[in-house]
Design a protein around this motif. Structure first.
Motif, short mmCIF file in Angstrom:
data_model
loop_
_atom_site.label_atom_id
_atom_site.label_comp_id
_atom_site.label_asym_id
_atom_site.label_seq_id
_atom_site.Cartn_x
_atom_site.Cartn_y
_atom_site.Cartn_z
N THR A 164 6.64 4.98 8.70
CA THR A 164 7.71 4.02 9.61
C THR A 164 8.76 5.13 10.31
O THR A 164 8.93 4.84 11.47
CB THR A 164 8.56 3.14 8.69
OG1 THR A 164 7.54 2.47 7.84
CG2 THR A 164 9.46 2.22 9.37
N GLN A 165 9.10 6.10 9.49
CA GLN A 165 10.00 7.23 10.16
C GLN A 165 9.40 7.82 11.36
O GLN A 165 9.96 8.03 12.39
CB GLN A 165 10.13 8.15 9.16
CG GLN A 165 11.70 8.46 8.57
CD GLN A 165 11.73 9.65 7.73
OE1 GLN A 165 10.71 9.85 6.91
NE2 GLN A 165 12.55 10.71 7.99
N VAL A 168 7.08 6.49 13.28
CA VAL A 168 7.05 5.58 14.68
C VAL A 168 8.42 5.23 15.03
O VAL A 168 8.64 4.84 16.38
CB VAL A 168 6.12 4.28 14.22
CG1 VAL A 168 4.61 4.88 14.21
CG2 VAL A 168 6.56 3.46 13.50
N LYS A 169 9.34 5.27 14.33
CA LYS A 169 10.66 4.98 14.58
C LYS A 169 11.80 5.99 14.39
O LYS A 169 12.96 5.91 13.76
CB LYS A 169 11.15 3.54 13.67
CG LYS A 169 10.16 2.38 13.96
CD LYS A 169 10.62 1.50 12.91
CE LYS A 169 10.94 0.16 13.87
NZ LYS A 169 11.61 -1.07 13.10
N PRO A 170 11.27 7.10 14.91
CA PRO A 170 12.51 8.41 14.43
C PRO A 170 13.77 8.21 14.98
O PRO A 170 14.77 8.95 13.97
CB PRO A 170 11.73 9.42 15.39
CG PRO A 170 10.99 8.76 16.57
CD PRO A 170 10.58 7.57 16.07
N LEU A 171 14.15 7.32 15.91
CA LEU A 171 15.68 7.38 16.06
C LEU A 171 16.29 6.02 15.42
O LEU A 171 17.42 5.87 15.81
CB LEU A 171 15.49 7.29 17.60
CG LEU A 171 15.17 8.55 18.39
CD1 LEU A 171 15.21 8.36 19.93
CD2 LEU A 171 15.83 9.75 17.85
N GLU A 172 15.57 5.33 14.76
CA GLU A 172 16.05 3.98 14.47
C GLU A 172 17.05 4.32 13.33
O GLU A 172 16.93 5.25 12.38
CB GLU A 172 15.22 3.10 13.51
CG GLU A 172 15.49 1.72 13.25
CD GLU A 172 14.48 0.52 13.38
OE1 GLU A 172 14.03 0.26 14.48
OE2 GLU A 172 14.29 0.24 12.19
N ARG A 173 18.42 3.72 13.44
CA ARG A 173 19.39 3.75 12.49
C ARG A 173 19.91 2.56 12.04
O ARG A 173 19.87 1.65 12.80
CB ARG A 173 20.67 4.54 13.39
CG ARG A 173 20.46 6.04 13.80
CD ARG A 173 20.13 6.89 12.60
NE ARG A 173 19.75 8.27 12.96
CZ ARG A 173 18.58 8.57 13.05
NH1 ARG A 173 17.48 7.83 12.88
NH2 ARG A 173 18.36 9.94 13.34
N ASN A 174 20.12 2.29 10.69
CA ASN A 174 20.68 1.06 10.17
C ASN A 174 22.06 1.03 10.31
O ASN A 174 22.89 1.80 9.78
CB ASN A 174 20.29 1.01 8.75
CG ASN A 174 20.66 -0.51 8.12
OD1 ASN A 174 20.83 -1.38 8.80
ND2 ASN A 174 21.21 -0.51 6.86
N TYR A 207 13.24 4.72 4.82
CA TYR A 207 11.82 4.42 5.57
C TYR A 207 10.80 5.32 4.71
O TYR A 207 11.19 6.35 4.35
CB TYR A 207 11.84 4.48 6.83
CG TYR A 207 12.56 3.23 7.75
CD1 TYR A 207 12.91 3.30 9.15
CD2 TYR A 207 13.01 2.17 6.95
CE1 TYR A 207 13.49 2.51 9.83
CE2 TYR A 207 13.42 1.16 7.54
CZ TYR A 207 13.94 1.09 9.20
OH TYR A 207 14.44 0.05 9.74
#
Ligand SMILES: O=c1ccn([C@@H]2O[C@H](COP(=O)(O)OP(=O)(O)O[C@H]3O[C@@H](CO)[C@H](O)[C@H]3O)[C@@H](O)[C@H]2O)c(=O)[nH]1
Ligand code: MN
Length: 358
Positions: A182-183, A185-191, A178
């Motif tokens: 984006t990183q 606002v979505k620090p915990l998002e994992r694919n 990302y």
């Protein structure tokens, strides 16, 4: 009867492929890749302080280049190779003598497929590169050359031979590539989504090429894989692979070559600092709104019959059309020319054949 010795089969393209790794860290990650990489030659591009010793795990066949080596080999032309940025990896593409390149970051590890099996990313990239692409007509069942798939009804038979594949763009589980906003606002998002597909990016369509899990046919498209001037002394970072991807796609479309994306996945373990990334990306986030239309409208003349000629032509257009966006693009256009000069100096055979096609 004595059991026949079951020597493991020779890995595909064993002597025709180099693995290029840019690094400022240690290379312990190679231990996890050992079963898949050990029989291939590595080209390690050590970035940052050349006096630092990078330890390569035992048993790997490699050549290592630091900044002193780059300066010694290229002389003044070393100015086109970035310093303190992963873009330095393109030096490895230039010094390689092999037909294929696979490049991977040192924070990328072996991922597992949904069945729990370790993914041999290199093997999948090789399959992608050795089978044709379908840039002229989209196959809705994705890769038609894959075992258990084919062209669907309505697919023109005249196009089923496909086009030679120049690039295989792999993806990433865990930390997705990302951009900084984006990183943030979505620090915990994992694919966590494993999509079992490989598809050709249609002709006329650009894409954001990420350099962390990427393979390409060096003889077909190598000179276009210049990871643009980033890092130390440059106003922008983390657009090196993007720049290479946009130039590469325009040239692949012009020369009738294919670009694939999808499998294989790697496990990307490290999220780089989003605030540092934001500083690096900041100008790129608004510049790209002008860069994308530039590449979408870029046309190459029919005299551009080789990658080098296409690239030089593109560099002229960069200077003419993007120089007014920022003086950086005048510098980048000059660096594109220096890159080709350095490439041809280090690869005279290719350059001569390039001359021959003039
Ligand atoms: O100054 C540097 C920084 C890093 N490297 C090496 O390059 C790769 C990628 O580094 P890292 O994993 O820290 O950065 P990411 O943000 O995850 O990288 C992604 O963003 C792109 C930036 O261009 C990059 O292509 C993507 O992979 C590692 O091997 C570092 O050791 C370096 O050589 N010099
Ligand atoms: Mn990373």
């Amino acid at each position: 009867m004595a059991a026949e010795s079951r020597s493991s089969p020779t890995p595909l393209l064993k002597d025709q492929l180099d693995i290029v790794i840019p690094t400022i860290r240690n290379l312990d990650f190679l231990e996890m890749w050992r079963p898949f990489f050990q029989q291939y030659h590595l080209i390690i591009v050590q970035d940052g302080d050349p006096s630092k010793t990078i330890k390569v795990p035992e048993g790997f066949d490699y050549e290592l280049y630091n900044r002193n080596d780059i300066n010694r080999i290229l002389g003044p032309k070393a100015s086109c190779i970035s310093f303190k940025d992963s873009a330095c990896r393109c030096f490895g593409y230039m010094v390689s003598k092999k037909k294929y390149i696979y490049t991977i970051d040192d924070d990328c590890f072996v991922a597992k497929d949904p069945s729990g099996k370790d993914i041999n990313a290199l093997e999948q990239h090789i399959k992608n590169l050795l089978s044709p692409s379908t840039p002229l007509f989209f196959n809705t069942l994705y890769d038609p050359y894959r075992e258990g798939a084919d062209f669907v009804r309505g697919y023109p038979f005249s196009l089923r031979d496909g086009a030679p594949t120049a690039v295989s763009h792999g993806l990433w589980l865990n930390i997705p590539d990302y951009d900084a906003p984006t990183q943030l606002v979505k620090p915990l998002e994992r694919n966590t989504r494993y999509v079992d597909a490989v598809m050709t990016i249609p002709k006329g369509t650009l894409f954001p090429m990420c350099g962390m899990n990427l393979a390409f046919d060096r003889e077909l498209i190598g000179p276009a894989m210049y990871f643009g001037l980033m890092g130390d002394g440059q106003p922008i970072g983390r657009y090196d692979d993007m720049w290479a991807g946009w130039c590469t796609k325009v040239i692949c479309d012009h020369l009738g070559l294919g670009v694939k994306t999808g499998l294989p996945y790697i496990w990307h373990s490290k999220a780089s600092n989003p605030f540092v990334n934001l500083k690096k990306e900041y100008k790129g986030i608004f510049w790209q709104e002008e860069l994308i239309p530039f590449f979408q409208q870029a046309t190459l003349s029919k005299d551009c019959t080789t990658v080098q000629k296409c690239y030089i032509e593109l560099s002229k257009q960069v200077k003419a059309k993007l120089g007014k966006v920022d003086d950086y693009f005048n510098k980048l256009a000059d660096a594109m020319v220096t890159w080709i000069e350095a490439w041809d100096e280090l690869n005279p055979a290719a350059a001569t054949s390039n001359e021959a096609s003039k």
